[in-house]
Scaffold this active site. Structure first.
Site, mmCIF file in Angstrom:
data_model
loop_
_atom_site.group_PDB
_atom_site.id
_atom_site.type_symbol
_atom_site.label_atom_id
_atom_site.label_comp_id
_atom_site.label_asym_id
_atom_site.label_seq_id
_atom_site.Cartn_x
_atom_site.Cartn_y
_atom_site.Cartn_z
ATOM 1 N N ILE A 1 -5.274 12.075 9.474
ATOM 2 C CA ILE A 1 -3.913 12.417 9.064
ATOM 3 C C ILE A 1 -3.956 13.518 8.009
ATOM 4 O O ILE A 1 -4.682 13.402 7.015
ATOM 5 C CB ILE A 1 -3.164 11.190 8.495
ATOM 6 C CG1 ILE A 1 -3.197 10.033 9.511
ATOM 7 C CG2 ILE A 1 -1.748 11.557 8.119
ATOM 8 C CD1 ILE A 1 -2.506 10.307 10.817
ATOM 9 N N GLY B 1 -0.375 4.948 -1.273
ATOM 10 C CA GLY B 1 -1.426 5.690 -0.583
ATOM 11 C C GLY B 1 -0.895 6.906 0.151
ATOM 12 O O GLY B 1 0.299 7.219 0.120
ATOM 13 N N GLN B 2 -1.798 7.600 0.850
ATOM 14 C CA GLN B 2 -1.443 8.854 1.526
ATOM 15 C C GLN B 2 -0.322 8.654 2.542
ATOM 16 O O GLN B 2 0.685 9.351 2.505
ATOM 17 C CB GLN B 2 -2.684 9.437 2.222
ATOM 18 C CG GLN B 2 -2.413 10.811 2.840
ATOM 19 C CD GLN B 2 -3.474 11.253 3.831
ATOM 20 O OE1 GLN B 2 -4.180 10.419 4.399
ATOM 21 N NE2 GLN B 2 -3.582 12.531 4.062
ATOM 22 N N ASP C 1 2.338 -1.776 -4.420
ATOM 23 C CA ASP C 1 0.935 -1.389 -4.436
ATOM 24 C C ASP C 1 0.309 -2.001 -5.681
ATOM 25 O O ASP C 1 1.020 -2.500 -6.555
ATOM 26 C CB ASP C 1 0.786 0.144 -4.452
ATOM 27 C CG ASP C 1 -0.521 0.607 -3.809
ATOM 28 O OD1 ASP C 1 -1.591 0.094 -4.208
ATOM 29 O OD2 ASP C 1 -0.483 1.466 -2.906
ATOM 30 N N ILE C 2 -1.013 -1.904 -5.759
ATOM 31 C CA ILE C 2 -1.710 -2.435 -6.924
ATOM 32 C C ILE C 2 -1.586 -1.478 -8.112
ATOM 33 O O ILE C 2 -1.887 -1.827 -9.236
ATOM 34 C CB ILE C 2 -3.193 -2.722 -6.574
ATOM 35 C CG1 ILE C 2 -3.792 -3.718 -7.566
ATOM 36 C CG2 ILE C 2 -3.994 -1.428 -6.483
ATOM 37 C CD1 ILE C 2 -5.085 -4.348 -7.087
ATOM 38 N N ARG C 3 -1.138 -0.263 -7.837
ATOM 39 C CA ARG C 3 -0.907 0.748 -8.878
ATOM 40 C C ARG C 3 0.401 1.472 -8.589
ATOM 41 O O ARG C 3 0.885 1.474 -7.457
ATOM 42 C CB ARG C 3 -2.052 1.770 -8.894
ATOM 43 C CG ARG C 3 -2.222 2.473 -7.559
ATOM 44 C CD ARG C 3 -3.394 3.447 -7.544
ATOM 45 N NE ARG C 3 -3.660 3.954 -6.205
ATOM 46 C CZ ARG C 3 -3.042 4.997 -5.661
ATOM 47 N NH1 ARG C 3 -2.100 5.639 -6.324
ATOM 48 N NH2 ARG C 3 -3.352 5.403 -4.444
ATOM 49 N N LYS D 1 -11.216 -2.769 11.325
ATOM 50 C CA LYS D 1 -10.065 -2.396 12.152
ATOM 51 C C LYS D 1 -10.194 -2.973 13.571
ATOM 52 O O LYS D 1 -9.214 -3.444 14.152
ATOM 53 C CB LYS D 1 -9.904 -0.875 12.199
ATOM 54 C CG LYS D 1 -9.398 -0.264 10.905
ATOM 55 C CD LYS D 1 -8.003 -0.769 10.547
ATOM 56 C CE LYS D 1 -7.427 -0.107 9.314
ATOM 57 N NZ LYS D 1 -6.116 -0.645 8.925
ATOM 58 N N TYR E 1 -15.255 0.014 7.783
ATOM 59 C CA TYR E 1 -13.841 0.301 8.044
ATOM 60 C C TYR E 1 -13.530 0.104 9.531
ATOM 61 O O TYR E 1 -12.571 -0.585 9.898
ATOM 62 C CB TYR E 1 -13.517 1.732 7.615
ATOM 63 C CG TYR E 1 -12.094 2.171 7.881
ATOM 64 C CD1 TYR E 1 -11.019 1.533 7.272
ATOM 65 C CD2 TYR E 1 -11.826 3.244 8.731
ATOM 66 C CE1 TYR E 1 -9.715 1.950 7.494
ATOM 67 C CE2 TYR E 1 -10.536 3.670 8.964
ATOM 68 C CZ TYR E 1 -9.478 3.021 8.335
ATOM 69 O OH TYR E 1 -8.187 3.431 8.575
ATOM 70 N N GLY F 1 0.827 -1.203 0.000
ATOM 71 C CA GLY F 1 0.000 0.000 0.000
ATOM 72 C C GLY F 1 0.860 1.251 0.000
ATOM 73 O O GLY F 1 0.501 2.285 0.569
#
Length: 317
Positions: free
Chosen positions: A173, A12-13, A35-37, A147, A143, A9
Site C-alpha cells: 500500500i 497506522g498507515q 489505538d495504543i497511541r 495472516k 507476519y 489500529g
C-alpha cells in the site's frame, strides 16, 4: 442513528486514512478510532478517539459496550519486516487481537468484522504470476504465517458460528499521508520522499523485484466496498485476492524520472529481499471483481503523479 463503528489500529498507515474516510461517509461521531497511541493531528481532531490495547480483550469489549459498536475494523498488526525482529510479539499481537474480535462477533456483541490479510500469506512455492485465489500457501515470515492462520480462523468462525467477517489480501500500500509501518514494500513510499528531498534513493530491494502494489485510495475504496457488499454476494470468507498494478523499483524509478529527470536510484538489498522473493509478482483478483464489483482507479502513472504532488504538499506544511 447510524451504526457505530470501531477502528482498532486507527493510528497506522491504513487505519488513519480509513478512519477519516469512514467519518466522511458516516459522520464523525459514528466512527470510534482507537489505538495504543494517539494518531495524527487530523485524526485526533476529527472525531472520538480511545486509547486501547488490541491485545486486551476487556479493553476492546469495554469499548464495544460503551459505544454500542456494531462493526469493527481490526487494522492493528505487526508487519512483515518489523515482525521478523520480534516473532513472538508479532504472533501474539496479530492472533490475539483477531480472536478477541471474532469472539465478540460470535457472542453477538457486534454484527460485522473487517480483518485485512496480505500477499504475505503466499510463499516461494506459490505461483508468482497471476497468483490464483486458491493456491499453495507456505509463508516464510511470522507476519505471513499469522495472516494465513487468521484466514483459516475467519473462515471457521463464519462457517461454524455465522460470524459476518470480511477480508481482503492487501498488496503493498502506497500513501503520502501516513508513513508506512515496517513492511517489505515500504520502498515504494520512501522513494517518493527521497526523490523530492534528495534527488536520489537507495532501494533495499533489487532492481528487478516485481511486487503487487496499490495506491491508498484504492485500498480504502476496496475496504469500504467489501463491507458494503450484500452478505450473500461474498463467496469467500477467508480473504479475497486484491490487485491494482505490479512493478519493480527500476520501473517505478523510470516513472519518477518522467517528472524529475535527474532522479537517480541505486540498490543495496537487505533482509527484506528474501521476504520479497517469496511473494507473488502479480495477483489474480477475478473473484473480488466478480463477487462484489472491485475495480481499481489508479495505475502506475496516476500513482506516481498523485504521490509526487502529495509528498510535495506535505513537505511544505
Amino acid at each position: 442513528m447510524p451504526a457505530k463503528i470501531l477502528i482498532i489500529g486507527a493510528s497506522g498507515q491504513i487505519g488513519t486514512e480509513l478512519s477519516l474516510k469512514l467519518r466522511e461517509i458516516h459522520g464523525n461521531d459514528a466512527i470510534i478510532a482507537s489505538d495504543i497511541r494517539e494518531g495524527s493531528e487530523e485524526l485526533m481532531a476529527s472525531g472520538p478517539f480511545e486509547i486501547a490495547n488490541a491485545m486486551d480483550y476487556e479493553q476492546i469489549a469495554g469499548l464495544v459496550e460503551k459505544h454500542q459498536i456494531q462493526e469493527v475494523y481490526l487494522m492493528a498488526a505487526m508487519l512483515s519486516a518489523t515482525g521478523e525482529k520480534a516473532p513472538m510479539k508479532a504472533w501474539a499481537l496479530n492472533m490475539d487481537s483477531l480472536f478477541h474480535v471474532l469472539n465478540l462477533a460470535k457472542d453477538e456483541k457486534i454484527k460485522k468484522v473487517f480483518w485485512p490479510s496480505s500477499i504475505a500469506v503466499f510463499g516461494p512455492s506459490t505461483p508468482k504470476e497471476n497468483t490464483p485465489q486458491t493456491t499453495v500457501m507456505e509463508p516464510t515470515t511470522v507476519y505471513g504465517i499469522s495472516k494465513q492462520t487468521g484466514e483459516r480462523w475467519c473462515s471457521y468462525y463464519h462457517g461454524k458460528y455465522g460470524v459476518d467477517v470480511r477480508s481482503i489480501r492487501y498488496p503493498g500500500i502506497i500513501s503520502y499521508k501516513t508513513l508506512p509501518g515496517g513492511g517489505t514494500t515500504d520502498y515504494a513510499v520512501e522513494i517518493f520522499h527521497e526523490a523530492i528531498k534528495q534527488g536520489e534513493y537507495t532501494s533495499f530491494l533489487n532492481a528487478s523485484t516485481s511486487l503487487p502494489m496499490m495506491f491508498m485510495e484504492d485500498a480504502i475504496k476496496a475496504t469500504v466496498a467489501i463491507m458494503n457488499a450484500p452478505s450473500e454476494a461474498l463467496k469467500i470468507r477467508s480473504s479475497y485476492n486484491l490487485a491494482a498494478m505490479s512493478f519493480t523499483p527500476a520501473i517505478l524509478a523510470e516513472e519518477i524520472k518522467k517528472h524529475i529527470p535527474a532522479f537517480k536510484i541505486s540498490y543495496d538489498p537487505d533482509f527484506r529481499q528474501d521476504i520479497a522473493d517469496s511473494w507473488p509478482s502479480k495477483i489474480d483478483d477475478r473473484a473480488a471483481r466478480e463477487d462484489w464489483g472491485w475495480s481499481n482507479d489508479f495505475d502506475i502513472a496516476a500513482l506516481t503523479e498523485a504521490m509526487l504532488s502529495g509528498v510535495k504538499t506535505q513537505l511544505v506544511k
